[in-house]
Design an enzyme around this catalytic site. Sequence first.
Site, PDB file in Angstrom:
ATOM      1  N   GLU A   1      -5.568  -0.868  15.981  1.00  0.00           N
ATOM      2  CA  GLU A   1      -6.207  -1.932  15.075  1.00  0.00           C
ATOM      3  C   GLU A   1      -5.390  -2.853  14.529  1.00  0.00           C
ATOM      4  O   GLU A   1      -4.371  -2.698  14.203  1.00  0.00           O
ATOM      5  CB  GLU A   1      -6.930  -1.030  13.801  1.00  0.00           C
ATOM      6  CG  GLU A   1      -7.602  -2.090  13.139  1.00  0.00           C
ATOM      7  CD  GLU A   1      -7.301  -1.808  11.464  1.00  0.00           C
ATOM      8  OE1 GLU A   1      -7.467  -2.631  10.522  1.00  0.00           O
ATOM      9  OE2 GLU A   1      -7.365  -0.495  11.189  1.00  0.00           O
TER      10      GLU A   1
ATOM     11  N   ARG B   1       1.644  -6.290  12.656  1.00  0.00           N
ATOM     12  CA  ARG B   1       1.266  -5.715  13.933  1.00  0.00           C
ATOM     13  C   ARG B   1       1.152  -6.708  14.757  1.00  0.00           C
ATOM     14  O   ARG B   1       1.329  -6.187  16.249  1.00  0.00           O
ATOM     15  CB  ARG B   1      -0.147  -5.077  13.375  1.00  0.00           C
ATOM     16  CG  ARG B   1      -0.175  -3.940  12.448  1.00  0.00           C
ATOM     17  CD  ARG B   1      -1.473  -3.153  12.635  1.00  0.00           C
ATOM     18  NE  ARG B   1      -1.086  -1.734  11.571  1.00  0.00           N
ATOM     19  CZ  ARG B   1      -1.868  -0.612  11.707  1.00  0.00           C
ATOM     20  NH1 ARG B   1      -2.806  -0.677  12.573  1.00  0.00           N
ATOM     21  NH2 ARG B   1      -1.585  -0.004  10.962  1.00  0.00           N
TER      22      ARG B   1
ATOM     23  N   SER C   1      -9.782  -5.814  10.919  1.00  0.00           N
ATOM     24  CA  SER C   1     -11.049  -5.232  10.586  1.00  0.00           C
ATOM     25  C   SER C   1     -11.979  -6.453   9.896  1.00  0.00           C
ATOM     26  O   SER C   1     -11.584  -7.140   8.993  1.00  0.00           O
ATOM     27  CB  SER C   1     -11.038  -3.986   9.543  1.00  0.00           C
ATOM     28  OG  SER C   1     -10.655  -3.011  10.366  1.00  0.00           O
TER      29      SER C   1
ATOM     30  N   ARG D   1       0.850  -1.259   0.032  1.00  0.00           N
ATOM     31  CA  ARG D   1       0.047  -0.016  -0.035  1.00  0.00           C
ATOM     32  C   ARG D   1       1.045   1.406   0.009  1.00  0.00           C
ATOM     33  O   ARG D   1       1.592   1.304   0.614  1.00  0.00           O
ATOM     34  CB  ARG D   1      -0.942  -0.093   0.867  1.00  0.00           C
ATOM     35  CG  ARG D   1      -1.809  -0.905   1.225  1.00  0.00           C
ATOM     36  CD  ARG D   1      -2.762  -1.180   2.468  1.00  0.00           C
ATOM     37  NE  ARG D   1      -3.844  -2.161   2.553  1.00  0.00           N
ATOM     38  CZ  ARG D   1      -4.426  -2.509   3.577  1.00  0.00           C
ATOM     39  NH1 ARG D   1      -4.660  -1.742   4.705  1.00  0.00           N
ATOM     40  NH2 ARG D   1      -5.346  -3.739   3.562  1.00  0.00           N
TER      41      ARG D   1
ATOM     42  N   ARG E   1       2.793   1.219  10.178  1.00  0.00           N
ATOM     43  CA  ARG E   1       2.167   1.660   8.789  1.00  0.00           C
ATOM     44  C   ARG E   1       3.246   1.458   7.707  1.00  0.00           C
ATOM     45  O   ARG E   1       4.116   2.412   7.726  1.00  0.00           O
ATOM     46  CB  ARG E   1       1.788   3.015   8.986  1.00  0.00           C
ATOM     47  CG  ARG E   1       0.677   3.262   7.967  1.00  0.00           C
ATOM     48  CD  ARG E   1       0.130   4.786   8.102  1.00  0.00           C
ATOM     49  NE  ARG E   1      -0.607   4.775   9.197  1.00  0.00           N
ATOM     50  CZ  ARG E   1      -1.901   4.524   9.445  1.00  0.00           C
ATOM     51  NH1 ARG E   1      -2.656   3.928   8.436  1.00  0.00           N
ATOM     52  NH2 ARG E   1      -2.618   4.572  10.672  1.00  0.00           N
TER      53      ARG E   1
END
Length: 433
Positions: free
Chosen positions: A356, A398, A359, A269, A284
């Site tokens: 987070e 993560r 999801s 990403r 990130r």
Amino acid sequence: MLDIRWIRENPQALADALVKRGQSVESARSVVDDLVAKDEARRSHLTRLQEAQARQNAASKEIGKAMAAKDAALADRLKAEVSELKSFVQTGESEARELDRALNDALAVIPNLPLDDVPVGRDENDNVEIRRVGEPRQIAAPKEHFEIGEALGYMDFERAAKLSGSRFTVVSGQLARLERALGQFMLDLHTTEHGYTEVNPPLLVRDEALFGTNQLPKFEEDLFFAKHGEGRLALIPTSEVPLTNLVREEIVAGEKLPLRFTALTACFRSEAGSAGRDTRGMLRQHQFYKVEMVSITDAETALAEHDRMTECAETVLKRLGLPFRTVVLCTGDMGFGARKTHDIEVWLPGQNTYREISSCSVCGDFQARRMNARYRAADGKSTAFVHTLNGSGVAVGRALIAVIENYQNDDGTISVPDVLRPYMGGVAKIEAA
């Protein structure tokens, strides 16, 4: 993609949903009016086109009758009419394609409709916690993952920057092994206990696949592309893309539902719009690993499948002994293609907060319409669009961060969670190189 017939019959409901999503009343009304106008223009044109085609066919038959009756004047008039109608139809078919394209382009950027029980809100501050599991361990002076990783000699951001720039990390030694162990543990859990089929999908996909899972056209700037012949392929931002598209343009036998897929892949990403956020460490990144879960099901079982998928992701953290909380995202924080989303947030003592790590979203038939993915009902005749779900099970990078921070010791070492030790060759503690 939403059903234009539903929009035609429920314009105010769509406008209300867009307002819940964060648009102003004026903007939502304008969007709906534009869609309705495009739909009416398309339908009106198709009606005229069909009438012209019908008249062309009828006039062609009348020519034969006129010639049989030796009425040359009538035959000539009918031939002229047919010629004019033929020209109109040819032009009209091209115009119809343009009107179809305009309507589909407008529909492609409309987000999914939130379910009625999704809390209405503007951003993450309006999300609603539904449960909290595990108590954070008391650590006198908790360090962040990058401080621990660099001190151990297994995490190198400077060399990564030389290779690739910012938002990349070189992880080595026992931390690299720990990251690999996390991914293997998650895959084993989901395949042996949770009923998912492991898939090793392509990491490069076509635009059509990205459109199917709604990365395109709205989120193009968040993707990395590679030239491919005269066209391009994209590096997957998540394996949701290839896994969900496994049923693209297919009709699945209803008795085979639900289909459940899982994959451990690298994800890529550009993190467009995240400048200045989480620049320290590997929270990130442009490249990261994630175990994905995808379910293909029907309308009747989709919500139960959503709860089940969330529980599968939570089980990963329970087995790892990581404190977490689960929240329902509000309408303003929910993803573009979701109808409802559960976020699972893991406790990070170095940041003194929950972040987070998964999801899990139920998308209804929103993606299926974009992919033209259907299932055949029990009667063997009728078909309906499948319902799709996706969730992280969980983000491996993560999870690595969470294990490093929650299992850090005062002497700078990291204890290995019991469940991971078989994957680590029995190693119980990670020490400096």
